[in-house]
Scaffold this motif. Structure first.
Motif, PDB file in Angstrom:
ATOM      1  N   GLU A 185       0.845  -1.162   0.176  1.00 33.05           N
ATOM      2  CA  GLU A 185       0.130  -0.086  -0.112  1.00 33.05           C
ATOM      3  C   GLU A 185       0.810   1.396   0.143  1.00 33.05           C
ATOM      4  N   PRO A 186       1.302   1.919  -1.190  1.00 32.48           N
ATOM      5  CA  PRO A 186       1.955   2.884  -1.159  1.00 32.48           C
ATOM      6  C   PRO A 186       1.789   4.232  -0.384  1.00 32.48           C
ATOM      7  N   GLN A 187       0.671   4.250  -0.166  1.00 34.54           N
ATOM      8  CA  GLN A 187      -0.046   5.523   0.532  1.00 34.54           C
ATOM      9  C   GLN A 187      -0.817   5.140   1.626  1.00 34.54           C
ATOM     10  N   LEU A 188      -0.436   4.401   2.392  1.00 34.04           N
ATOM     11  CA  LEU A 188      -0.520   4.023   3.706  1.00 34.04           C
ATOM     12  C   LEU A 188      -1.076   5.159   4.484  1.00 34.04           C
ATOM     13  N   GLY A 189      -2.309   5.490   4.912  1.00 29.26           N
ATOM     14  CA  GLY A 189      -2.701   6.606   5.941  1.00 29.26           C
ATOM     15  C   GLY A 189      -3.168   7.664   4.944  1.00 29.26           C
ATOM     16  N   HIS A 190      -3.774   7.226   3.776  1.00 26.79           N
ATOM     17  CA  HIS A 190      -4.465   8.181   2.664  1.00 26.79           C
ATOM     18  C   HIS A 190      -5.490   9.054   3.330  1.00 26.79           C
ATOM     19  N   ALA A 191      -6.343   8.396   4.130  1.00 30.62           N
ATOM     20  CA  ALA A 191      -7.408   8.812   4.872  1.00 30.62           C
ATOM     21  C   ALA A 191      -7.180   9.868   5.754  1.00 30.62           C
ATOM     22  N   THR A 222      -3.628   5.866  11.514  1.00 30.99           N
ATOM     23  CA  THR A 222      -2.704   5.186  10.551  1.00 30.99           C
ATOM     24  C   THR A 222      -2.455   3.851  11.069  1.00 30.99           C
ATOM     25  N   GLU A 223      -2.406   3.585  12.195  1.00 37.86           N
ATOM     26  CA  GLU A 223      -1.964   2.383  13.017  1.00 37.86           C
ATOM     27  C   GLU A 223      -3.266   1.394  12.893  1.00 37.86           C
ATOM     28  N   ILE A 224      -4.524   2.070  12.916  1.00 39.06           N
ATOM     29  CA  ILE A 224      -5.729   1.271  12.830  1.00 39.06           C
ATOM     30  C   ILE A 224      -5.574   0.676  11.347  1.00 39.06           C
ATOM     31  N   ALA A 225      -5.244   1.703  10.304  1.00 44.72           N
ATOM     32  CA  ALA A 225      -5.419   1.207   8.907  1.00 44.72           C
ATOM     33  C   ALA A 225      -4.336   0.027   8.624  1.00 44.72           C
ATOM     34  N   ALA A 226      -3.138   0.166   9.263  1.00 48.56           N
ATOM     35  CA  ALA A 226      -2.301  -0.785   9.409  1.00 48.56           C
ATOM     36  C   ALA A 226      -2.586  -2.083   9.773  1.00 48.56           C
ATOM     37  N   ARG A 227      -3.317  -2.176  10.974  1.00 52.03           N
ATOM     38  CA  ARG A 227      -3.804  -3.353  11.881  1.00 52.03           C
ATOM     39  C   ARG A 227      -4.743  -4.061  10.685  1.00 52.03           C
ATOM     40  N   GLN A 228      -5.548  -3.095  10.125  1.00 51.55           N
ATOM     41  CA  GLN A 228      -6.660  -3.726   9.389  1.00 51.55           C
ATOM     42  C   GLN A 228      -6.196  -4.529   8.297  1.00 51.55           C
TER      43      GLN A 228
END
Length: 235
Positions: A185-191, A222-228
């Motif tokens: 995911e090159p743009q992790l944290g996009h939201a 961002t951490e929540i997105a990574a864990r998902q």
């Protein structure tokens, strides 16, 4: 979310890391166990010693191994895909990312707090300008990571303590040198990008508590997105 777009290891070095993962898993090595010497690893993996050294240095930068002349290379973190029911390489990537975020969180929060208190007129102008550049990249659908890095760099500079920028950049680079795009995911944290506008405004207006709270929310999201993503990959 502040991510650094930086050079990453070569395909050969990544292959070496994957091979090392397999060897560690096969031998059931754990924290405190010593890896074979570089020359032995090079012979076993069929690569040059310099390639092994660079691969191990990447792991050292992320705290996965510790290295010194007396003790050799020792595992400093658990390496196992079983704990999260993920493929081994994905498990290590996940653990490395979460470890990096955990170290960065207090640094980033304190940096924005100090920036809100110490920013000069020039700093405030730079933060606003770089926030607008970030929003433009985000709204146009472009890769916003470089603009995001410049935005956070302006905040680090405004804090009045250059160590914030140096340490955070070092942490980002250590991760990015191995993983060009976390979990593909090159743009992790996009939201989280739209939250950077109120963050910039809070810093510029000197509202340090608000700025710190917004930075904490950005990192937590961002951490929540990574864990998902980790959860999805374990299915």
């Amino acid at each position: 979310m502040n991510q650094l777009a930086s050079p990453h290891v070569t395909t050969k070095q990544r292959d070496v890391l994957d091979a090392l993962l397999g060897m560690i898993e096969a031998r059931q090595l754990g924290i405190g166990d010593r890896l074979p010497p570089e020359m032995e690893l090079a012979r076993t993996l069929g690569v040059g010693r310099s390639t092994v050294r660079e691969a191990l240095r990447s792991w050292q930068d992320m705290g996965i191994v510790s290295r010194n002349k007396g003790a050799g290379t020792v595992l400093a973190a658990e390496i196992s895909g079983r704990s999260m029911q993920l493929p081994l390489s994905v498990s290590l990537e996940a653990e490395s990312l979460l470890r990096t975020l955990a170290v960065r969180r207090p640094l980033e929060i304190e940096a924005v707090r100090l920036a809100a208190r110490n920013a000069t007129e020039r700093d405030r102008h730079a933060i606003t300008g770089r926030m607008l550049d970030l929003m433009q990249a985000y709204d146009s659908g472009d890769d916003w990571r470089a603009a995001d890095h410049r935005f956070h760099a302006a905040i680090h500079e405004a804090s009045g303590n250059p160590l914030f920028g140096q340490i955070i950049t070092q942490l980002q680079r250590a991760f990015a040198e191995v993983y060009e795009a976390p979990f593909g995911e090159p743009q992790l944290g996009h939201a989280t990008v739209p939250r950077h506008r109120p963050l910039a405004e809070a810093v510029v207006e000197g509202r340090d508590a608000v700025a710190a709270g917004l930075m904490q929310e950005i990192l937590e999201e961002t951490e929540i997105a990574a864990r998902q993503i980790m959860k999805d990959k374990s299915r």
